[in-house]
Design a protein around this motif. Structure first.
Motif, mmCIF file in Angstrom:
data_model
loop_
_atom_site.group_PDB
_atom_site.id
_atom_site.type_symbol
_atom_site.label_atom_id
_atom_site.label_comp_id
_atom_site.label_asym_id
_atom_site.label_seq_id
_atom_site.Cartn_x
_atom_site.Cartn_y
_atom_site.Cartn_z
ATOM 1 N N ASP A 20 0.810 -1.221 0.000
ATOM 2 C CA ASP A 20 0.000 0.000 0.000
ATOM 3 C C ASP A 20 0.845 1.273 0.000
ATOM 4 O OD1 ASP A 20 0.956 -0.473 2.562
ATOM 5 O OD2 ASP A 20 -0.822 0.341 3.548
ATOM 6 N N LYS A 21 2.151 1.148 -0.207
ATOM 7 C CA LYS A 21 3.065 2.296 -0.210
ATOM 8 C C LYS A 21 3.521 2.594 -1.639
ATOM 9 C CE LYS A 21 3.246 2.618 4.283
ATOM 10 N NZ LYS A 21 2.483 3.628 4.951
ATOM 11 N N PRO A 22 3.932 3.843 -1.902
ATOM 12 C CA PRO A 22 4.433 4.178 -3.247
ATOM 13 C C PRO A 22 5.798 3.524 -3.507
ATOM 14 C CG PRO A 22 4.632 6.060 -1.783
ATOM 15 C CD PRO A 22 3.895 4.996 -1.008
ATOM 16 N N GLU A 23 6.128 3.430 -4.778
ATOM 17 C CA GLU A 23 7.426 2.870 -5.176
ATOM 18 C C GLU A 23 8.547 3.769 -4.681
ATOM 19 O OE1 GLU A 23 6.845 2.593 -9.368
ATOM 20 O OE2 GLU A 23 5.745 0.714 -9.215
ATOM 21 N N TYR A 24 9.697 3.139 -4.372
ATOM 22 C CA TYR A 24 10.855 3.914 -3.918
ATOM 23 C C TYR A 24 11.271 4.939 -4.965
ATOM 24 C CZ TYR A 24 11.692 0.734 -0.003
ATOM 25 O OH TYR A 24 11.589 0.001 1.145
ATOM 26 N N VAL A 25 11.440 4.492 -6.203
ATOM 27 C CA VAL A 25 11.808 5.385 -7.299
ATOM 28 C C VAL A 25 11.047 4.980 -8.557
ATOM 29 C CG1 VAL A 25 14.121 5.946 -6.438
ATOM 30 C CG2 VAL A 25 13.838 4.002 -7.958
ATOM 31 N N LEU A 26 10.854 5.954 -9.431
ATOM 32 C CA LEU A 26 10.186 5.733 -10.707
ATOM 33 C C LEU A 26 11.151 6.084 -11.836
ATOM 34 C CD1 LEU A 26 6.835 7.534 -9.831
ATOM 35 C CD2 LEU A 26 7.230 5.057 -9.881
ATOM 36 N N GLU A 27 10.866 5.614 -13.030
ATOM 37 C CA GLU A 27 11.672 5.997 -14.179
ATOM 38 C C GLU A 27 11.614 7.513 -14.308
ATOM 39 O OE1 GLU A 27 10.255 3.598 -17.443
ATOM 40 O OE2 GLU A 27 11.094 1.785 -16.562
ATOM 41 N N GLY A 28 12.781 8.132 -14.485
ATOM 42 C CA GLY A 28 12.872 9.582 -14.576
ATOM 43 C C GLY A 28 13.286 10.242 -13.265
ATOM 44 N N ASP A 29 13.232 9.491 -12.153
ATOM 45 C CA ASP A 29 13.646 10.044 -10.858
ATOM 46 C C ASP A 29 15.166 10.117 -10.760
ATOM 47 O OD1 ASP A 29 11.006 10.166 -10.078
ATOM 48 O OD2 ASP A 29 11.150 8.568 -8.574
ATOM 49 N N GLU A 30 15.647 11.130 -10.047
ATOM 50 C CA GLU A 30 17.081 11.260 -9.784
ATOM 51 C C GLU A 30 17.407 10.503 -8.502
ATOM 52 O OE1 GLU A 30 20.347 14.794 -9.054
ATOM 53 O OE2 GLU A 30 18.480 15.246 -10.108
ATOM 54 N N VAL A 31 18.528 9.775 -8.510
ATOM 55 C CA VAL A 31 18.984 9.069 -7.313
ATOM 56 C C VAL A 31 20.402 9.504 -6.974
ATOM 57 C CG1 VAL A 31 17.506 7.048 -7.652
ATOM 58 C CG2 VAL A 31 19.796 7.051 -8.630
ATOM 59 N N LYS A 32 20.724 9.401 -5.684
ATOM 60 C CA LYS A 32 22.055 9.722 -5.182
ATOM 61 C C LYS A 32 22.587 8.497 -4.458
ATOM 62 C CE LYS A 32 20.636 13.086 -2.534
ATOM 63 N NZ LYS A 32 19.202 12.951 -2.572
ATOM 64 N N PRO A 33 23.899 8.406 -4.262
ATOM 65 C CA PRO A 33 24.448 7.271 -3.518
ATOM 66 C C PRO A 33 23.753 7.115 -2.163
ATOM 67 C CG PRO A 33 26.216 8.527 -4.519
ATOM 68 C CD PRO A 33 24.952 9.321 -4.722
ATOM 69 N N GLY A 34 23.349 5.897 -1.865
ATOM 70 C CA GLY A 34 22.685 5.607 -0.599
ATOM 71 C C GLY A 34 21.171 5.600 -0.675
ATOM 72 N N ASP A 35 20.596 6.137 -1.781
ATOM 73 C CA ASP A 35 19.140 6.107 -1.927
ATOM 74 C C ASP A 35 18.671 4.666 -2.118
ATOM 75 O OD1 ASP A 35 19.077 8.864 -1.799
ATOM 76 O OD2 ASP A 35 18.581 9.159 -3.918
ATOM 77 N N VAL A 36 17.603 4.295 -1.413
ATOM 78 C CA VAL A 36 17.023 2.957 -1.561
ATOM 79 C C VAL A 36 16.201 2.939 -2.848
ATOM 80 C CG1 VAL A 36 15.462 1.254 -0.550
ATOM 81 C CG2 VAL A 36 16.972 2.610 0.930
ATOM 82 N N ILE A 37 16.452 1.930 -3.688
ATOM 83 C CA ILE A 37 15.702 1.815 -4.945
ATOM 84 C C ILE A 37 14.744 0.620 -4.916
ATOM 85 C CG2 ILE A 37 17.471 3.000 -6.291
ATOM 86 C CD1 ILE A 37 17.055 -0.589 -7.001
ATOM 87 N N GLY A 38 14.902 -0.249 -3.918
ATOM 88 C CA GLY A 38 14.040 -1.419 -3.815
ATOM 89 C C GLY A 38 14.488 -2.318 -2.687
ATOM 90 N N LEU A 39 13.799 -3.448 -2.561
ATOM 91 C CA LEU A 39 14.113 -4.444 -1.544
ATOM 92 C C LEU A 39 14.285 -5.799 -2.200
ATOM 93 C CD1 LEU A 39 11.310 -3.629 1.077
ATOM 94 C CD2 LEU A 39 13.707 -2.953 1.211
ATOM 95 N N ILE A 40 15.100 -6.640 -1.604
ATOM 96 C CA ILE A 40 15.182 -8.040 -2.010
ATOM 97 C C ILE A 40 14.837 -8.874 -0.791
ATOM 98 C CG2 ILE A 40 16.699 -9.917 -2.737
ATOM 99 C CD1 ILE A 40 18.104 -7.985 -4.573
ATOM 100 N N GLU A 41 13.898 -9.802 -0.982
ATOM 101 C CA GLU A 41 13.464 -10.679 0.105
ATOM 102 C C GLU A 41 14.086 -12.059 -0.068
ATOM 103 O OE1 GLU A 41 9.504 -12.941 1.813
ATOM 104 O OE2 GLU A 41 9.363 -11.769 -0.017
ATOM 105 N N ILE A 42 14.673 -12.527 1.021
ATOM 106 C CA ILE A 42 15.184 -13.894 1.073
ATOM 107 C C ILE A 42 14.667 -14.508 2.364
ATOM 108 C CG2 ILE A 42 17.221 -15.368 1.181
ATOM 109 C CD1 ILE A 42 18.802 -13.099 -0.050
ATOM 110 N N MET A 43 13.855 -15.550 2.255
ATOM 111 C CA MET A 43 13.350 -16.274 3.423
ATOM 112 C C MET A 43 12.754 -15.330 4.472
ATOM 113 S SD MET A 43 16.371 -19.142 3.651
ATOM 114 C CE MET A 43 15.713 -19.841 5.150
ATOM 115 N N LYS A 44 11.854 -14.449 4.041
ATOM 116 C CA LYS A 44 11.125 -13.513 4.906
ATOM 117 C C LYS A 44 12.002 -12.422 5.524
ATOM 118 C CE LYS A 44 7.306 -15.799 4.316
ATOM 119 N NZ LYS A 44 6.485 -15.405 3.227
#
Length: 78
Positions: A20-44
């Protein structure tokens, strides 16, 4: 020259912190070092994927909830 952000480990890639939350970043967004762009789930357990350099998100190369491998390209920066 385009740069990519790659998956640091295998798992399921998520573009948002919760369904229910917005995406971390969208195409066209500017990112800087350290910005979270997504998550990876491994075994919860969730691991943040962060940008290592500045740029503008050109294109996501995987979809939300895709299974990814370590080293797989997640998105391209321009």
């Amino acid at each position: 020259m385009a740069n990519e952000i790659v998956a640091p480990l295998p798992g399921i890639f998520y573009r948002r912190p919760a369904p229910d939350k917005p995406e971390y970043v969208l195409e066209g967004d500017e990112v800087k070092p350290g910005d979270v762009i997504g998550l990876i789930e491994i075994m919860k357990t969730f691991y943040e994927v962060k940008a290592e350099e500045s740029g503008v998100v050109d294109k996501f190369l995987v979809n939300n909830e895709d299974t990814v491998e370590a080293g797989q390209q997640l998105l391209a920066l321009k």
